[in-house]
Scaffold this motif. Structure first.
Motif, mmCIF file in Angstrom:
data_model
loop_
_atom_site.group_PDB
_atom_site.id
_atom_site.type_symbol
_atom_site.label_atom_id
_atom_site.label_comp_id
_atom_site.label_asym_id
_atom_site.label_seq_id
_atom_site.Cartn_x
_atom_site.Cartn_y
_atom_site.Cartn_z
ATOM 1 N N GLU B 1 0.830 -1.209 0.000
ATOM 2 C CA GLU B 1 0.000 0.000 0.000
ATOM 3 C C GLU B 1 0.866 1.261 0.000
ATOM 4 O OE1 GLU B 1 -3.657 -1.549 -0.459
ATOM 5 O OE2 GLU B 1 -3.378 0.561 0.018
ATOM 6 N N SER B 94 4.467 11.201 -7.161
ATOM 7 C CA SER B 94 5.567 10.414 -7.709
ATOM 8 C C SER B 94 6.884 11.052 -7.292
ATOM 9 C CB SER B 94 5.473 10.301 -9.231
ATOM 10 O OG SER B 94 5.615 11.559 -9.858
ATOM 11 N N GLU B 100 6.667 5.821 -11.607
ATOM 12 C CA GLU B 100 5.237 5.584 -11.451
ATOM 13 C C GLU B 100 4.642 6.487 -10.388
ATOM 14 O OE1 GLU B 100 7.652 3.490 -10.884
ATOM 15 O OE2 GLU B 100 7.306 2.229 -9.129
ATOM 16 N N ALA B 101 3.363 6.788 -10.554
ATOM 17 C CA ALA B 101 2.638 7.577 -9.576
ATOM 18 C C ALA B 101 1.870 6.645 -8.644
ATOM 19 C CB ALA B 101 1.670 8.525 -10.275
ATOM 20 N N PHE B 102 1.786 7.039 -7.393
ATOM 21 C CA PHE B 102 1.012 6.299 -6.403
ATOM 22 C C PHE B 102 -0.250 7.097 -6.118
ATOM 23 C CE2 PHE B 102 4.044 3.065 -5.426
ATOM 24 C CZ PHE B 102 5.266 3.649 -5.704
ATOM 25 N N PHE B 103 -1.368 6.382 -6.047
ATOM 26 C CA PHE B 103 -2.669 7.031 -5.932
ATOM 27 C C PHE B 103 -3.294 6.829 -4.561
ATOM 28 C CE2 PHE B 103 -3.962 8.608 -10.107
ATOM 29 C CZ PHE B 103 -2.927 8.117 -10.891
ATOM 30 N N GLY B 104 -4.024 7.844 -4.109
ATOM 31 C CA GLY B 104 -4.898 7.696 -2.970
ATOM 32 C C GLY B 104 -6.158 6.961 -3.371
ATOM 33 N N GLN B 105 -7.030 6.699 -2.401
ATOM 34 C CA GLN B 105 -8.232 5.923 -2.680
ATOM 35 C C GLN B 105 -9.363 6.764 -3.258
ATOM 36 O OE1 GLN B 105 -9.515 2.859 -0.140
ATOM 37 N NE2 GLN B 105 -7.483 2.382 0.645
#
Lengths: 112, 112
Positions: B1, B94, B100-105
Motif C-alpha cells: 500500500e 511520484s 510511477e505515480a502512487f494514488f490515494g483511494q
C-alpha cells in the motif's frame, strides 16, 4: 500532444484462459508507459511500467506487457486469468517531464 | 500500500458550498497530481505540482484551485460547488516525473 487509446471498453475471458488488454499510444518523443488496475471504490494500483530496455516487462500479480515501438502498442497480458483479476485496467503514457495521461480504461471480466 | 491519503472518502454537499478535498503523502515526493474521473470515463489531469509553491493547471479545465505550501500536502478547493462538479477526485504523487505515480483511494463528491 501525447495520447493513449484503449480500443476495447470490455474484455471477457474464462478463468484459466490467457488474457490481453490492448493499449496504443502517441507521443512525439520516447514514451514512458504504465499499466494500473482499479477495483471498485478503490484508487489505482500500479502494475508495471516500461521506461527502457527489454520490450517484455513483468509486473505484479503475474501480469506482463510487451512494448512494440513500430506498432506504438503496450498490450497487457496474463497467461492464465483469475476471477479476482476482474477490474478496470488503465494504460497511461508520459513523455519526459510531463504528467501521466490515461486511456479511458478497459473493464476485464473473468468468468468462472 | 502506498502512503498517500485522501479525505473524505465520500462527500455529499449542497450547491454553493465551499469545499476542500485533502491529500497527504508521507513518501517525500515532490510531484503531486489531481485527477478527475467520471464513471466509465478516463482520468483527466486537472492540477499538478512539481514542488512547494509550484502549481499548474492540467489538461482538463477545472474551476477548482490547489495549493502546495508543504511537500506532503496538496489540497484541492472548490469555492462554490455545483452539480457539474459531481465526480471522483483522485490524488497521486511520484518521486520524479519519470517514475510511477502512487494514488490515494479517491474522494467521491456529490453536489446536490
Amino acid at each position: 500532444a501525447q495520447s493513449v487509446a484503449q480500443p476495447e471498453d470490455q474484455v471477457n475471458v474464462a478463468e484459466g484462459n490467457p488474457l490481453t488488454v490492448k493499449c496504443t499510444y502517441s507521443v512525439s518523443g520516447n514514451p514512458y508507459l504504465f499499466w494500473y488496475v482499479q477495483y471498485p471504490n478503490r484508487g489505482l494500483q500500479f502494475l508495471l511500467k516500461y521506461i527502457t530496455g527489454d520490450n517484455l516487462v513483468k509486473g505484479s500479480y503475474g501480469f506482463e506487457a510487451e512494448f512494440n515501438k513500430s506498432q506504438t502498442s503496450f498490450h497487457l497480458k496474463k497467461p492464465s486469468a483469475l476471477v479476482s483479476d476482474s477490474a478496470l485496467y488503465l494504460c497511461a503514457v508520459r513523455e519526459t517531464g510531463t504528467a501521466l495521461i490515461f486511456g479511458k480504461g478497459t473493464t476485464l471480466s473473468v468468468s468462472s | 500500500e502506498a502512503d498517500i491519503y485522501q479525505t473524505p472518502r465520500y462527500l455529499v454537499i449542497g450547491t454553493g458550498k465551499k469545499i476542500t478535498l485533502e491529500c497527504s503523502q508521507t513518501m517525500g515526493h515532490d510531484k503531486m497530481y489531481w485527477y478527475q474521473q467520471d464513471p466509465g470515463m478516463e482520468l483527466h489531469l486537472i492540477h499538478y505540482s512539481y514542488g512547494v509553491n509550484s502549481t499548474e493547471k492540467g489538461d482538463l479545465s477545472s474551476e477548482s484551485t490547489v495549493s502546495r505550501i508543504r511537500t506532503e500536502h496538496f489540497p484541492l478547493t472548490l469555492e462554490s460547488a455545483r452539480p457539474s462538479h459531481t465526480s471522483q477526485y483522485l490524488c497521486a504523487s511520484s518521486a520524479t516525473v519519470n517514475t510511477e505515480a502512487f494514488f490515494g483511494q479517491g474522494t467521491r463528491l456529490t453536489v446536490v
